[in-house]
Design an enzyme around this catalytic site. Structure first.
Site, PDB file in Angstrom:
ATOM      1  N   HIS A 242     -29.007 -14.806  25.289  1.00 55.89           N
ATOM      2  CA  HIS A 242     -27.955 -14.717  26.303  1.00 55.89           C
ATOM      3  C   HIS A 242     -27.396 -16.088  26.688  1.00 55.89           C
ATOM      4  O   HIS A 242     -26.602 -16.190  27.618  1.00 55.89           O
ATOM      5  CB  HIS A 242     -28.487 -14.014  27.553  1.00 55.89           C
ATOM      6  CG  HIS A 242     -28.606 -12.531  27.404  1.00 55.89           C
ATOM      7  ND1 HIS A 242     -29.341 -11.940  26.399  1.00 55.89           N
ATOM      8  CD2 HIS A 242     -28.074 -11.516  28.132  1.00 55.89           C
ATOM      9  CE1 HIS A 242     -29.264 -10.626  26.513  1.00 55.89           C
ATOM     10  NE2 HIS A 242     -28.503 -10.340  27.544  1.00 55.89           N
TER      11      HIS A 242
ATOM     12  N   GLU B  10     -17.457  -3.600  24.845  1.00 59.80           N
ATOM     13  CA  GLU B  10     -16.652  -4.820  24.811  1.00 59.80           C
ATOM     14  C   GLU B  10     -15.522  -4.766  23.788  1.00 59.80           C
ATOM     15  O   GLU B  10     -14.393  -5.189  24.075  1.00 59.80           O
ATOM     16  CB  GLU B  10     -17.539  -6.043  24.525  1.00 59.80           C
ATOM     17  CG  GLU B  10     -18.316  -6.546  25.718  1.00 59.80           C
ATOM     18  CD  GLU B  10     -19.679  -5.903  25.838  1.00 59.80           C
ATOM     19  OE1 GLU B  10     -20.452  -6.329  26.713  1.00 59.80           O
ATOM     20  OE2 GLU B  10     -19.972  -4.977  25.044  1.00 59.80           O
TER      21      GLU B  10
ATOM     22  N   HIS C 154      -4.081   4.088  -3.119  1.00 67.19           N
ATOM     23  CA  HIS C 154      -4.105   3.313  -1.880  1.00 67.19           C
ATOM     24  C   HIS C 154      -3.191   2.095  -1.948  1.00 67.19           C
ATOM     25  O   HIS C 154      -2.450   1.810  -1.011  1.00 67.19           O
ATOM     26  CB  HIS C 154      -5.543   2.876  -1.584  1.00 67.19           C
ATOM     27  CG  HIS C 154      -5.690   2.072  -0.345  1.00 67.19           C
ATOM     28  ND1 HIS C 154      -5.736   2.638   0.909  1.00 67.19           N
ATOM     29  CD2 HIS C 154      -5.819   0.726  -0.149  1.00 67.19           C
ATOM     30  CE1 HIS C 154      -5.875   1.682   1.813  1.00 67.19           C
ATOM     31  NE2 HIS C 154      -5.930   0.518   1.193  1.00 67.19           N
TER      32      HIS C 154
ATOM     33  N   HIS D  44       0.848  -1.185   0.000  1.00 66.18           N
ATOM     34  CA  HIS D  44       0.000   0.000   0.000  1.00 66.18           C
ATOM     35  C   HIS D  44       0.886   1.239   0.000  1.00 66.18           C
ATOM     36  O   HIS D  44       1.551   1.549   0.988  1.00 66.18           O
ATOM     37  CB  HIS D  44      -0.926  -0.014   1.217  1.00 66.18           C
ATOM     38  CG  HIS D  44      -1.867  -1.181   1.221  1.00 66.18           C
ATOM     39  ND1 HIS D  44      -1.476  -2.448   1.589  1.00 66.18           N
ATOM     40  CD2 HIS D  44      -3.186  -1.279   0.879  1.00 66.18           C
ATOM     41  CE1 HIS D  44      -2.505  -3.270   1.490  1.00 66.18           C
ATOM     42  NE2 HIS D  44      -3.549  -2.594   1.057  1.00 66.18           N
TER      43      HIS D  44
END
Length: 743
Positions: free
Chosen positions: A558, A495, A344, A105
């Protein structure tokens, strides 16, 4: 005046340049190639009488005509000229390496060259001869695809990364892999602080570095000696800030006032598929203002602006992390692709030779670095060497007067902990009463925190459920009852960020860190666990409770069924699902004594019976080997029952009336697989092929060890946990029935 507003930088009284990247691109006459930047700096400075280099809101004080002599100005111009030359030569190194590999890149290494020159050539403190110096500044390339940026600057800055290694970019066994990799068994590239690649992760890891530095400073600095006072730099692009994890981490960093963190945004207005405006329209400066960052916006190609802004960010100890939007041109210096999404990747390879010539590099020379640039960085090393030597003297004085603290710190850095075989003996025997392993874990973590002083833990807003709070450890952060030497971290409901921050703490190399949530939510931060496993981060572990359908009433959203086995397929991750309190002791001990990879601790919500028929130390020792005989046969062996976690109790009950049955508890498959062949044969003898395994989760992984599996290959349902377990076959009675169907 606040420096958090968008601004124009007045370089000289005669010339004001806007830093909006679109303006630069739409006005070709402003696109001076870098080979003229040296003359522009020198000529304009002399013509202006060395005035300016200020912002409209605030002068940074580097070049005020009223206080700077012309001799000092000349030195500064020489420095800027050297940095401009180094920037172009770094561009050349990147172009040549990517062209040789026909892969890579190119956009970022060319577009951020002035940022690299300023960091490695002026603003960062580091010592290439001691890459583990604990007070070095840390640089994280969050946009890891631009790895030739980092490799080029490490070479120029004097790290042990030769031109030959640059020539071997992306090749087998080289020190220059496609994305930067933290030193591990596969690569040992000096100067790489962090494994990066997944966008958004590196800039979030940087928050973990900043946490660790703040914590170390609070714990080890004294009134007379400052051992820790370094900064954390992260270079990131549009992709990093579009990924949600960076937003979570920015909110945490600002909340905890991590003003040692400096984020540099390579704002080139390009993403891989399209120009960035196709998918984003936010005002990112306002967004980071809202988080509570101190924000800046500059021309990322103007060395003076980059230099002064980074210097100002370093000097600002105001409780705000720093965000510097550097407007850049992706692939700068290669006219055919610069400023477009084609820049890129490696699309510019056919134009490398002409691009190098256009920025003033010698025609026909590959991997060219001038003697002047080498001399300049020798000077940088000498300057940083003085800082390093002064720090060593300070450290020696501190150590002499703080022997206990020094021993604690040196053990932490060297990762010296009590061996696992000794640690399990140092923790008192657990109760024989039925108990959830998350509750057992709460008891064990108190002992772990005493035996391992650099152990810290945190939770994604679930301390009350996951039970990993360290009593009397204090809470980390700023405000309320928090201090920077607290051992308990409150990540909020973040999280993914928690996982990235834990990795950053581990990379920083001082503390051992764990983080907790419900097991079912681990997929929110699974990518960070994967990278921790790849990077061989033994300093990090994950406490994942409410581990099965036994969660009960909360229902299938859950209740994990595939989750634990989904973790087991990650290479180099130990997944430890203990079956009682004593196995939980072993699980925690294993997690803090392991050196070469992370550990996931899988703990139950519901109470489990204790295998009190077996001595506690034998259970601990057996669990440390991943699997052991929990109930030995009393007649000729004709059946092996294998179980883990909450199902061990059912296996023991089922085997109680079967004289020829052996019960094997296997809390950690990965640990078991690392044992000797003799040990594995002693636990699971090949002569006995009649085997059945049981786990309250998907059955697939257990067929490696058993011919029949009692598992849960469907989602659960909402009901009390014992009912869900019984209905889905997780009982001793069903296990006996299933054994009866075996030949």
């Amino acid at each position: 005046a606040r420096r958090t507003t968008r601004r124009q930088v007045v370089l000289f009284p005669q010339l004001t340049i806007s830093y909006k990247a679109k303006f630069i691109r739409s006005n070709p006459q402003t696109q001076l190639t870098m080979k003229f930047s040296t003359f522009a700096i020198a000529g304009a400075a002399l013509a202006a009488g060395v005035e300016g280099f200020s912002t409209g809101a605030r002068t940074f004080g580097v070049r005020q005509a009223t206080s700077m002599k012309m001799a000092e100005a000349a030195v500064e111009v020489d420095k800027m000229a050297a940095l401009a030359t180094a920037a172009n030569e770094a561009r050349g190194l990147a172009m040549d390496s990517i062209a040789a590999a026909h892969s890579g890149h190119m956009g970022l290494p060319l577009g951020c060259a002035e940022i690299g020159a300023t960091l490695y050539g002026s603003q960062m403190q580091y010592n290439p001869s001691d890459t583990t110096w604990i007070n070095r500044d840390r640089f994280i390339l969050s946009a890891g695809h631009g790895s030739m940026f980092l490799y080029s600057w490490l070479n120029l800055a004097g790290f042990d990364l030769s031109i030959e290694e640059l020539k071997n970019f992306r090749q087998h066994h080289s020190k220059t892999p496609g994305h930067p990799e933290f030193p591990n068994s596969e690569h040992n590239t000096p100067g790489i602080e962090c494994t990066t690649g997944p966008l958004g992760a590196g800039v979030s890891n940087a928050v973990g570095f900043a946490v660790s530095e703040k914590m170390a400073a609070a714990r080890y600095n004294t009134d007379d000696h400052k051992i820790f006072d370094h900064h954390i730099y992260a270079l990131a692009g549009d992709g990093c800030f579009q990924e949600g994890v960076s937003a979570e981490s920015a909110a945490f960093a600002a909340q905890e006032k991590l003003d040692n963190l400096i984020i540099l945004y390579d704002s080139n207005e390009v993403t891989l598929d399209k120009m960035a405006e196709y998918t984003q329209s936010e005002d990112i400066i306002k967004r980071y203002d809202a988080y509570g960052f101190e924000t800046y916006e500059i021309d990322g190609h103007d060395l003076a602006a980059v230099e002064e802004t980074i210097a100002a960010a370093k000097a600002s100890n105001n409780g705000k992390p720093k965000f510097i939007k550097c407007n850049t041109i992706i692939g700068k210096g290669m006219e055919e692709t610069e400023g477009t999404n084609a820049a890129h990747g490696e699309a510019g390879v056919p134009y490398v030779d002409s691009a190098k010539a256009s920025i003033g590099l010698p025609e026909g020379e590959k991997w060219f670095v001038s003697e002047g640039t080498r001399d300049y960085f020798d000077g940088v090393q000498a300057k940083n060497g003085k800082i390093y030597d002064d720090w060593q003297a300070t450290y020696a004085s501190w150590k002499e007067t703080n022997a206990d603290l020094a021993k604690e710190l040196e053990d932490a850095v060297a990762d010296n902990v009590m061996p696992a075989a000794e640690m399990i003996k140092a923790i008192p025997e657990m109760s024989g009463d039925a108990e959830a392993t998350r509750v057992s874990g709460y008891k064990v973590i108190q002992d772990i925190a005493k035996l391992v002083p650099n152990y810290i833990s945190g939770s994604a807003d679930l301390h009350g459920s996951t039970r990993n709070y360290i009593d009397n450890g204090g809470n980390f952060g700023a405000g309320f009852d928090k201090t920077y030497d607290g051992k308990n971290m409150y990540f909020g409901i973040r999280e993914h960020s928690m996982g990235a921050i834990l990795n950053g703490i581990a990379y920083h190399g001082i503390f051992k860190a764990s983080g907790s949530t419900f097991a079912v939510f681990v997929d929110y931060f699974r990518p960070t666990i994967r990278v921790a496993s790849l990077a061989e981060l033994g300093r990090v572990s994950y406490i994942l409770t409410h581990d099965s359908i036994g969660v009960g009433e909360d229902g299938p959203t859950h209740q994990p069924v595939e989750t634990v086995s989904g973790l087991r397929v990650i290479p180099n991750l130990d997944v430890f699902r203990p079956g009682d309190a004593e196995e939980t002791v072993a699980a925690y001990v294993s997690s803090v004594t392991r050196k070469d990879g992370p550990t996931a601790l899988i703990l139950s919500r519901q109470n489990l019976d204790q295998n009190t028929a077996m001595p506690s130390q034998e259970r601990r020792e057996g669990a440390l080997k991943g699997a052991y005989v929990a109930k030995k046969e009393t007649a000729d062996l004709d059946l092996i029952i294998i179980a883990t976690g909450s199902e061990v109790q059912h296996a023991i009950k089922a085997g109680a009336d079967m004289p020829g049955a052996r019960v094997v508890s296997m809390p950690c498959m990965e640990l078991y697989e690392r044992q000797s062949e003799d040990y594995k044969e002693s636990v699971l003898p090949s002569s006995c092929t009649k085997r059945i395994a049981m786990e309250a989760g998907v059955s697939a992984p257990w067929y490696k060890y058993a011919s029949k599996v009692v598992g849960v290959d469907r989602f659960g349902f909402s009901a009390p946990g014992d009912i869900v377990m019984a209905e889905l076959g997780m009982s001793a009675e069903n296990l006996v029935e299933q054994i009866g169907t075996m030949n």
